[in-house]
Design a protein around this motif. Structure first.
Motif, mmCIF file in Angstrom:
data_model
loop_
_atom_site.group_PDB
_atom_site.id
_atom_site.type_symbol
_atom_site.label_atom_id
_atom_site.label_comp_id
_atom_site.label_asym_id
_atom_site.label_seq_id
_atom_site.Cartn_x
_atom_site.Cartn_y
_atom_site.Cartn_z
ATOM 1 N N UNK A 170 1.320 4.978 9.328
ATOM 2 C CA UNK A 170 2.721 5.151 8.955
ATOM 3 C C UNK A 170 3.581 3.979 9.425
ATOM 4 N N UNK A 171 4.847 4.000 9.042
ATOM 5 C CA UNK A 171 5.758 2.897 9.347
ATOM 6 C C UNK A 171 6.093 2.782 10.825
ATOM 7 N N UNK A 172 5.789 3.790 11.609
ATOM 8 C CA UNK A 172 6.045 3.761 13.050
ATOM 9 C C UNK A 172 4.848 3.244 13.847
ATOM 10 N N UNK A 173 3.761 2.943 13.146
ATOM 11 C CA UNK A 173 2.573 2.430 13.806
ATOM 12 C C UNK A 173 1.561 3.489 14.197
ATOM 13 N N UNK A 174 1.825 4.752 13.845
ATOM 14 C CA UNK A 174 0.867 5.824 14.107
ATOM 15 C C UNK A 174 -0.228 5.803 13.045
ATOM 16 N N UNK A 175 -1.390 6.280 13.414
ATOM 17 C CA UNK A 175 -2.467 6.469 12.445
ATOM 18 C C UNK A 175 -2.744 7.966 12.359
ATOM 19 N N UNK A 176 -2.713 8.480 11.130
ATOM 20 C CA UNK A 176 -2.932 9.902 10.860
ATOM 21 C C UNK A 176 -4.305 10.091 10.239
ATOM 22 N N UNK A 177 -5.000 11.148 10.676
ATOM 23 C CA UNK A 177 -6.320 11.486 10.163
ATOM 24 C C UNK A 177 -6.286 12.904 9.617
ATOM 25 N N UNK A 178 -6.742 13.073 8.381
ATOM 26 C CA UNK A 178 -6.841 14.396 7.773
ATOM 27 C C UNK A 178 -8.289 14.837 7.742
ATOM 28 N N UNK A 179 -8.562 15.934 8.419
ATOM 29 C CA UNK A 179 -9.928 16.437 8.526
ATOM 30 C C UNK A 179 -10.181 17.536 7.505
ATOM 31 N N UNK A 180 -11.339 17.489 6.861
ATOM 32 C CA UNK A 180 -11.665 18.439 5.816
ATOM 33 C C UNK A 180 -12.450 19.633 6.268
ATOM 34 N N UNK A 181 -12.927 19.626 7.492
ATOM 35 C CA UNK A 181 -13.711 20.755 7.947
ATOM 36 C C UNK A 181 -12.818 21.840 8.540
ATOM 37 N N UNK A 182 -13.336 23.053 8.607
ATOM 38 C CA UNK A 182 -12.591 24.186 9.144
ATOM 39 C C UNK A 182 -12.221 23.888 10.592
ATOM 40 N N UNK A 183 -10.967 24.107 10.929
ATOM 41 C CA UNK A 183 -10.498 23.850 12.281
ATOM 42 C C UNK A 183 -9.995 22.439 12.498
ATOM 43 N N UNK A 184 -10.068 21.587 11.467
ATOM 44 C CA UNK A 184 -9.722 20.181 11.607
ATOM 45 C C UNK A 184 -8.246 19.891 11.659
ATOM 46 N N UNK A 185 -7.536 20.169 10.572
ATOM 47 C CA UNK A 185 -6.113 19.884 10.509
ATOM 48 C C UNK A 185 -5.807 18.398 10.399
ATOM 49 N N UNK A 186 -4.714 17.985 11.039
ATOM 50 C CA UNK A 186 -4.252 16.600 11.023
ATOM 51 C C UNK A 186 -4.127 16.127 12.469
ATOM 52 N N UNK A 187 -4.545 14.899 12.717
ATOM 53 C CA UNK A 187 -4.379 14.306 14.043
ATOM 54 C C UNK A 187 -3.607 13.004 13.918
ATOM 55 N N UNK A 188 -2.687 12.785 14.859
ATOM 56 C CA UNK A 188 -1.909 11.547 14.911
ATOM 57 C C UNK A 188 -2.339 10.753 16.146
#
Length: 132
Positions: free
Chosen positions: A10-28
Motif C-alpha cells: 500500500x501507499x503507506x509502505x505496508x505489505x498486505x497478504x490475503x490467505x486462502x485457507x480456513x483461518x487465514x484472513x488478512x495480515x499486514x
C-alpha cells in the motif's frame, strides 16, 4: 497460513497478504511486525481471494463465498458490500475471485461462475452499474 492468494504493497509502505485457507484472513506487515485480521475483526470469512487499494487509500478485500469488504482508509474496521445471499446485494455471486479499481471510481468484481460486476463507488455511494 500456507495458501497466499493476494499480496498488496500500500501507499503507506505496508505489505498486505490475503490467505486462502480456513483461518487465514488478512495480515499486514509494517516492516517490523505482522498484524492479523480475521472474522474476529469483522470479516465474514477468512478465505481472502483479492486485496486492492483505491486512490483514496481504501482497502478492498474480496472473499471466497462472502462477497467484498471495504476498510475505509485503513481504519481496520470492515464494511460489507454484499452478495445476493445478503440484504445489501450489489454483487450477484458471493464467490469473489478478483478485484480491480479503475480511474473512473468503478470497482470491477470478478466472480466464480457469475461473471463480472461493475460498481460505481464515487463519493462513497453504492450503485450497481452492470453485470456481464
Amino acid at each position: 497460513r500456507n495458501l497466499v492468494y493476494s499480496i498488496l504493497a500500500d501507499r503507506r509502505g505496508n505489505i498486505w497478504f490475503g490467505f486462502g485457507d480456513v483461518g487465514g484472513g488478512v495480515s499486514r506487515f509494517d516492516g517490523a511486525s505482522f498484524t492479523n485480521y480475521t472474522e474476529k475483526e469483522g470479516l465474514s470469512n477468512n478465505r481472502v481471494r483479492s486485496i486492492l487499494e483505491d486512490k483514496n487509500g481504501n482497502l478492498w478485500i474480496g472473499l471466497f463465498q462472502k462477497g467484498v469488504f471495504l476498510s475505509p482508509n485503513h481504519t481496520n474496521k470492515f464494511k460489507y458490500w454484499g452478495s445476493k445471499s445478503f440484504k445489501n446485494n450489489l454483487i450477484g455471486s458471493s464467490c469473489v475471485m478478483s478485484l480491480y479499481y479503475d480511474n473512473a471510481d468503478v470497482l470491477w468484481v470478478g466472480t466464480d461462475h457469475d461473471g463480472i460486476y461493475a460498481i460505481d463507488v464515487f463519493n462513497n455511494s453504492q450503485h450497481y452499474i452492470l453485470h456481464f
